[in-house]
Structures are given as structure tokens and as C-alpha cells.
Write a protein that holds these residues in place. Structure first.
Motif, PDB file in Angstrom:
ATOM      1  N   MET A  47       0.824  -1.203   0.000  1.00  0.00           N
ATOM      2  CA  MET A  47       0.000   0.000   0.000  1.00  0.00           C
ATOM      3  C   MET A  47       0.865   1.262   0.000  1.00  0.00           C
ATOM      4  N   ALA A  48       1.985   1.212   0.690  1.00  0.00           N
ATOM      5  CA  ALA A  48       2.893   2.363   0.715  1.00  0.00           C
ATOM      6  C   ALA A  48       3.487   2.610  -0.670  1.00  0.00           C
ATOM      7  N   ILE A  49       3.855   1.533  -1.349  1.00  0.00           N
ATOM      8  CA  ILE A  49       4.409   1.665  -2.706  1.00  0.00           C
ATOM      9  C   ILE A  49       3.364   2.237  -3.660  1.00  0.00           C
ATOM     10  N   GLN A  50       2.139   1.747  -3.550  1.00  0.00           N
ATOM     11  CA  GLN A  50       1.075   2.232  -4.425  1.00  0.00           C
ATOM     12  C   GLN A  50       0.747   3.701  -4.151  1.00  0.00           C
ATOM     13  N   GLU A  51       0.706   4.078  -2.884  1.00  0.00           N
ATOM     14  CA  GLU A  51       0.414   5.480  -2.554  1.00  0.00           C
ATOM     15  C   GLU A  51       1.511   6.397  -3.070  1.00  0.00           C
ATOM     16  N   LYS A  52       2.762   5.955  -2.940  1.00  0.00           N
ATOM     17  CA  LYS A  52       3.879   6.769  -3.429  1.00  0.00           C
ATOM     18  C   LYS A  52       3.777   6.966  -4.943  1.00  0.00           C
ATOM     19  N   ALA A  53       3.440   5.889  -5.660  1.00  0.00           N
ATOM     20  CA  ALA A  53       3.308   5.977  -7.115  1.00  0.00           C
ATOM     21  C   ALA A  53       2.168   6.924  -7.507  1.00  0.00           C
ATOM     22  N   ARG A  54       1.063   6.869  -6.770  1.00  0.00           N
ATOM     23  CA  ARG A  54      -0.063   7.752  -7.070  1.00  0.00           C
ATOM     24  C   ARG A  54       0.271   9.208  -6.786  1.00  0.00           C
ATOM     25  N   ARG A  55       0.987   9.432  -5.719  1.00  0.00           N
ATOM     26  CA  ARG A  55       1.404  10.799  -5.409  1.00  0.00           C
ATOM     27  C   ARG A  55       2.281  11.372  -6.522  1.00  0.00           C
ATOM     28  N   GLN A  56       3.173  10.531  -7.027  1.00  0.00           N
ATOM     29  CA  GLN A  56       4.043  10.988  -8.107  1.00  0.00           C
ATOM     30  C   GLN A  56       3.237  11.329  -9.360  1.00  0.00           C
ATOM     31  N   LEU A  57       2.201  10.550  -9.631  1.00  0.00           N
ATOM     32  CA  LEU A  57       1.347  10.839 -10.783  1.00  0.00           C
ATOM     33  C   LEU A  57       0.633  12.174 -10.611  1.00  0.00           C
ATOM     34  N   LEU A  58       0.112  12.434  -9.431  1.00  0.00           N
ATOM     35  CA  LEU A  58      -0.610  13.684  -9.179  1.00  0.00           C
ATOM     36  C   LEU A  58       0.297  14.901  -9.299  1.00  0.00           C
ATOM     37  N   THR A  59       1.547  14.745  -8.898  1.00  0.00           N
ATOM     38  CA  THR A  59       2.472  15.889  -8.969  1.00  0.00           C
ATOM     39  C   THR A  59       2.819  16.265 -10.407  1.00  0.00           C
ATOM     40  N   LYS A  60       2.542  15.375 -11.372  1.00  0.00           N
ATOM     41  CA  LYS A  60       2.852  15.677 -12.768  1.00  0.00           C
ATOM     42  C   LYS A  60       1.817  16.586 -13.424  1.00  0.00           C
ATOM     43  N   VAL A  61       0.641  16.722 -12.792  1.00  0.00           N
ATOM     44  CA  VAL A  61      -0.429  17.523 -13.385  1.00  0.00           C
ATOM     45  C   VAL A  61      -0.216  18.992 -13.019  1.00  0.00           C
ATOM     46  N   PRO A  62       0.070  19.849 -13.996  1.00  0.00           N
ATOM     47  CA  PRO A  62       0.394  21.257 -13.694  1.00  0.00           C
ATOM     48  C   PRO A  62      -0.670  21.983 -12.875  1.00  0.00           C
ATOM     49  N   ILE A  63      -1.951  21.742 -13.187  1.00  0.00           N
ATOM     50  CA  ILE A  63      -2.992  22.510 -12.490  1.00  0.00           C
ATOM     51  C   ILE A  63      -3.146  22.080 -11.033  1.00  0.00           C
ATOM     52  N   PHE A  64      -2.538  20.948 -10.643  1.00  0.00           N
ATOM     53  CA  PHE A  64      -2.623  20.493  -9.253  1.00  0.00           C
ATOM     54  C   PHE A  64      -1.471  21.003  -8.392  1.00  0.00           C
ATOM     55  N   GLN A  65      -0.483  21.616  -8.992  1.00  0.00           N
ATOM     56  CA  GLN A  65       0.781  21.905  -8.306  1.00  0.00           C
ATOM     57  C   GLN A  65       0.613  22.624  -6.963  1.00  0.00           C
ATOM     58  N   GLY A  66      -0.104  23.742  -6.953  1.00  0.00           N
ATOM     59  CA  GLY A  66      -0.218  24.507  -5.708  1.00  0.00           C
ATOM     60  C   GLY A  66      -1.030  23.803  -4.637  1.00  0.00           C
ATOM     61  N   ALA A  67      -2.086  23.103  -5.057  1.00  0.00           N
ATOM     62  CA  ALA A  67      -3.022  22.510  -4.105  1.00  0.00           C
ATOM     63  C   ALA A  67      -2.444  21.306  -3.373  1.00  0.00           C
ATOM     64  N   ILE A  68      -1.638  20.491  -4.056  1.00  0.00           N
ATOM     65  CA  ILE A  68      -1.177  19.245  -3.450  1.00  0.00           C
ATOM     66  C   ILE A  68      -0.075  19.462  -2.410  1.00  0.00           C
ATOM     67  N   GLU A  69       0.309  20.697  -2.185  1.00  0.00           N
ATOM     68  CA  GLU A  69       1.235  20.966  -1.084  1.00  0.00           C
ATOM     69  C   GLU A  69       0.544  20.741   0.258  1.00  0.00           C
TER      70      GLU A  69
END
Length: 546
Positions: free
Chosen positions: A190-212
Motif C-alpha cells: 500500500m505504501a508503494i502504491q500510494e507513493k506511485a499515485r502521489r508521483q502521478l498527481l504531482t505531474k499535473v500542472p494545475i494540481f501543483q499549488g493545491a497538493i502541497e
């Protein structure tokens, strides 16, 4: 010897080994051949003996699984688990399961080999007889961590989650032990999967400020769900209103142009459709799976639920996306304006931007599958169509394909002005996206813009007059045919001399009328064919030019 080696490798009890060897000696003595298969030397054994061997192999493999090691000290637990195993035969190149899917079973390999594949479909490691995979799936609703594909013919034993839970009711202490042994592994997965999902979300430009915001990020990760697409399946279609975005975690997808040709391919780590979670906008491209693909999906409804909890974060996302949304809207509006202006009867009315704005608002997007008759010749229509992607064909009276038209084309415009039958059958050749303009919406536009409606009617006057003339001639023909039929079917009588004379004159008149009507009908048919031929030629030239 091959049979003996297999049984020794599988660590079968000596009693079983003796029974198997005795059986094959008997077969050899009776037939002169053993007949054991190379892939599975025990394949030709009697069902009862083979079942005993499968149970023995299942028990041996079960004891090798680390999370079952402690629980297998209870022989009754082992026996019940083995009884729950189901046998399954797999041919080479079978995908057992895909990474990212939610599993509900684990497998034990009796014979054959399977390959563990990476996100690009390359072989990472081979697993053979005595190996196992997918064990976490019987304990937790976690996604598969890898894609498994058979390399050879395989014989596997499967244990489903429901069967494991049934055993757990009978042996709660043993299954608790299994869960305790697996807890660390589950947390790791589950930790590996969550880390991978977090990395995917950080690639989306419009999410950059919010995911902090860590809490917001965790909630977004939890909202992602997995989905698998088979090769050539459409992930999203241009022109449809989207309701989710996608993250590609394995496999490949292709972005297609309006003709269905590949423009570019995307691989693991790519994302697309992010604007759909913010606005009800039409998709700007068609995307299809090139291979088996696993994606993570963030739905619009899921995002809106998160927005209620994290209004400040989602506000940042919306602000970041404003420019992109505006650009998409402007691009789509320009494309629709171009389509509208391409219709001759709308050209003069299109000079009024307010009229155009209202018409564009009325257009409705629709996706149609291949082989569907969008309209049939003779049927009355109530709308016109603009093709924005894909291809349709004009079908002749004999079912033959006359001409193929694609993006930028239109048809059925007279149905906005008149309640008449369609002049041709139009059938989709591919998946097609069209914009539909209904007569009811057209009339509403006319009520608000009477001057523009007058321009449209004036531009269509010749076409409307020709159609009305054809309608009147068809009505006259139908009336004459009815009158003639009634005269031919009237019962015989004994008329007076004067009446007989009038009847003879009437019959001569009818024959003369039918003769002149036949000539007129032939002339009309030639005229209509010539007119229709010119119209189709003009339409074809116009379409090729556009």
C-alpha cells in the motif's frame, strides 16, 4: 524417468510416487507406450490419482508460502485449504491478471511457467512449478502490483478470497496468523502504491499549488480507482462531454486525429482529460488503447466531493486551469463557427454574432458507432448533422456506397425548414462524433432572430421550391393512380346507350391521360435524376474543397 523426476521435484509422498509408477508400468505393459505429456508428465493419470497428486502438490506449495507457514502447522487447516483449491489450465501468452486491478484470488503453479511483466510489457522474472503469486489478494482489497502472463501451457491451482474467508470461519486462529504474517507485506504494498499515485498527481500542472496540502493530497490519492482497457478500446471520444481524468500506469494509448489515424502514443506515467473534472467541456481528442492498459481514474463527482472538504485547494486548481479552459472554449467555438458558415443557407445569417452564439449553444454532441444509419432515405427528419470526427457514407438505393464524407461535412439541413423525407441514406463507417441541430431549437433561434431566419429562408428558396414542386407532382401521380385503379376495379353494369357513349369517351380520355402521364413521369424522373446528379456532384466538389 521424467515422471519420477517431476514427482521428486514436487516432493510427493513416496506412496503416491509408487502408485504413479505402478500405473505407468501397467500402461506400458498393456500398450507398449507411456504417453506422458512433456508439459505435464502426470496429465494422463486417472482422475482419482491425479486429484490426490494435486492435493499433495497444493499442500506442499501452501507450506512454502511465507504468510501460511505458521498456520500450516495445523494439518486440518491444510486439508481444508487444499480442498478449496480449484484447478485451472492456461494456454501460452494468457494474461492471468493486470497490474492495477483489484485481485480476488492467488495462484499456485503446478506445471509450466509464467512471466512477471513491467509497465512496458517487458519480462522481469520467470516463475515455474512450485511458485505462487497474488497471495495478498486473498487478504486485502489492494491492487495487483504486477502483470502476470503465461509463457507456456500452465496448470495452476487457485484459491479465491471467498474460499479463504470460508476456511477462516472454521479456523479463525490459523487465518489470524496468516493475516498477522501478511500485515507487513500489505502495508509495504500500500505504501508503494500510494507513493506511485502521489508521483502521478504531482505531474499535473494545475494540481501543483493545491497538493502541497498533505491532507488534500492524501484524499486525492484515495479517490483514484483503477480500470483496465483492452487493445483498440476507446478510452475517450472527441466531442463527448467528459466526466473524469486518467493516469496511465501500464500499457500504451494512442491519440487519434479526426480520421482515426494515430498522432502520438503515450506510455506509463502519462495523464489526460484533467479539464473534465472541472468543467462540462467536450473532449478535445480521441484516445484509444494500443495494448492492454491499466489506468487510474479521478471522476468529476469524486473531485467535487473533495472540493466540499478542501475549497481553498480546489480554488487554486480552478484558478490555475482558467487559461487552459478559456483556450479550449475558444478553440471549440471557432471550429463550430467554421462548420456553421460552411452551410450555404447559414452564410449570410452568420454575420450576426449573437445569432451564431445562440445557434452554437443549441448544438448537441453525439457519438455514433460504426454501421449505424444516421438517417434513411424517405424517412422524415427533424434535425441536421455536422461531422466533427470519423467518417460516414452516402448509401445508394441498392445499398452501394456512393461517397464517403468526413470531418467538416454536414447533411440534412432541409429538415430544419420542412417536414419532408430524407433524400439519401447516411451510414457511419467508423465511430463518428456529430453535432446535431434540431428543428425545435432552430425554430427557437428564428423566434429570437426573425431577420436572420428570413435570410436563411431566402437562401433556401430555390431548394424549397424544387422540393415542393416534387411533392405536388408526387401527390398528383398518386391521385391519378388511385382514380385509374378505381375505374379498373368498378363492377360491370348494363349502361344505357348514352351512358355507354360517355363511358367510352371517359375510357379514351383515361387512356390518353395515362399515356401523357407516363410520358410526364418519365420526363420528371429524368429531370430529377439529372438534378440530383448535379446536386451530388456539387456536394462532392464542395466537400473535397472543404
Amino acid at each position: 524417468q521424467m515422471v519420477q523426476d517431476t514427482m521428486t521435484y514436487q516432493d510427493l509422498p513416496l506412496t503416491f510416487q509408487k502408485d504413479v509408477i505402478s500405473y505407468y508400468k501397467y500402461v506400458f505393459k498393456s500398450t507398449g507406450a507411456v504417453g506422458a505429456a512433456d508439459e505435464d508428465p502426470t496429465a494422463d493419470l486417472p482422475a482419482v490419482l491425479r486429484s490426490k497428486i494435486e492435493c499433495s502438490i497444493g499442500a506442499q506449495i501452501l507450506r512454502r508460502v511465507p504468510i501460511f507457514k505458521e498456520a500450516c502447522k495445523d494439518e486440518k487447516f491444510v486439508q481444508m485449504m487444499v480442498q478449496r483449491l480449484s484447478s485451472r489450465a492456461l494456454v501460452p501468452d494468457t494474461i492471468v491478471f493486470h497490474r492495477g486491478t483489484i485481485g480476488d484470488s492467488m495462484s499456485f503453479i503446478v506445471n509450466g511457467q509464467v512471466a512477471v511483466l513491467d509497465d512496458n510489457g517487458k519480462e522481469v522474472v520467470l516463475l515455474g512449478a512450485g511458485s505462487f503469486f497474488g497471495e495478498i489478494a486473498v487478504l486485502s482489497d489492494t491492487e495487483r502490483t504486477a502483470t502476470i502472463q503465461t509463457k507456456t501451457y500452465c496448470h495452476v491451482l487457485e484459491l479465491s478470497k471467498s474460499d479463504f474467508q470460508a476456511v477462516g470461519e472454521a479456523f479463525p486462529d490459523a487465518t489470524d496468523s496468516v493475516k498477522q504474517q501478511a500485515q507487513a507485506r500489505i502495508e509495504q504494498v500500500m505504501a508503494i502504491q500510494e507513493k506511485a499515485r502521489r508521483q502521478l498527481l504531482t505531474k499535473v500542472p494545475i494540481f501543483q499549488g493545491a497538493i502541497e496540502n498533505e491532507e488534500f493530497m492524501t484524499t486525492m490519492v484515495a479517490a483514484l480507482t483503477s480500470q483496465v482497457f483492452e487493445p483498440d478500446a476507446l478510452v475517450c471520444q472527441k466531442g463527448t462531454v467528459g466526466d473524469c481524468m486518467y493516469f496511465l500506469i501500464n500499457g500504451k494509448v494512442a491519440i487519434l486525429d479526426d480520421e482515426g489515424e494515430e498522432v502520438v502514443a503515450l506510455g506509463p506515467g502519462a495523464f489526460f482529460g484533467e479539464i473534465a473534472v472541472l468543467e462540462d467541456l467536450e473532449r478535445t481528442a480521441t484516445i484509444a488503447a494500443k495494448t492492454f492498459c491499466t489506468v487510474l481514474v479521478l471522476t468529476k463527482s469524486g473531485f467535487e466531493g473533495i472540493e466540499q472538504q478542501f475549497a481553498d485547494c480546489t480554488k487554486l486548481i480552478r484558478q490555475s486551469a482558467e487559461g487552459r479552459i478559456r483556450a479550449v472554449l475558444e478553440q471549440q467555438e471557432a471550429a463550430k463557427k467554421k462548420l456553421l458558415a460552411s452551410v450555404p443557407m447559414f452564410q449570410e445569417a452568420s454575420d450576426n454574432p449573437n445569432f451564431v452564439k445562440l445557434v452554437l449553444k443549441m448544438l448537441k454532441s453525439q457519438v455514433i458507432n460504426p454501421g449505424y444509419n444516421v438517417c434513411k432515405k424517405g424517412e422524415k427528419g427533424n434535425c441536421m448533422y455536422f461531422v466533427t470526427s470519423g467518417q460516414v457514407a452516402v448509401i445508394g438505393d441498392e445499398g452501394q456506397e456512393l461517397v464517403v464524407i468526413g470531418p467538416g461535412s454536414f447533411f440534412g439541413e432541409i429538415a430544419l425548414l420542412m417536414d419532408v423525407g430524407r433524400t439519401a441514406t447516411i451510414r457511419t463507417k467508423t465511430v463518428v462524433t456529430v453535432l446535431v441541430f434540431y428543428r425545435q431549437d432552430f425554430n427557437e433561434c428564428g423566434e429570437q432572430f426573425p431577420d436572420e431566419m428570413a435570410c436563411i429562408e431566402m437562401a433556401s428558396a430555390d431548394r424549397i421550391a424544387a422540393i415542393k414542386k416534387v411533392q405536388e407532382q408526387e401527390k398528383l401521380l398518386a391521385s391519378l393512380e388511385t382514380t385509374t385503379a378505381m375505374a379498373n376495379t368498378a363492377p360491370p353494369t348494363s349502361p344505357s346507350p348514352d351512358r355507354r357513349l360517355r363511358s367510352q369517351r371517359s375510357m379514351r380520355s383515361a387512356r390518353s391521360l395515362r399515356s401523357s402521364e407516363g410520358k410526364r413521369r418519365s420526363s420528371l424522373a429524368r429531370s430529377l435524376r439529372s438534378s440530383e446528379g448535379k446536386r451530388r456532384s456539387s456536394l462532392a466538389r464542395s466537400l473535397r474543397s472543404s
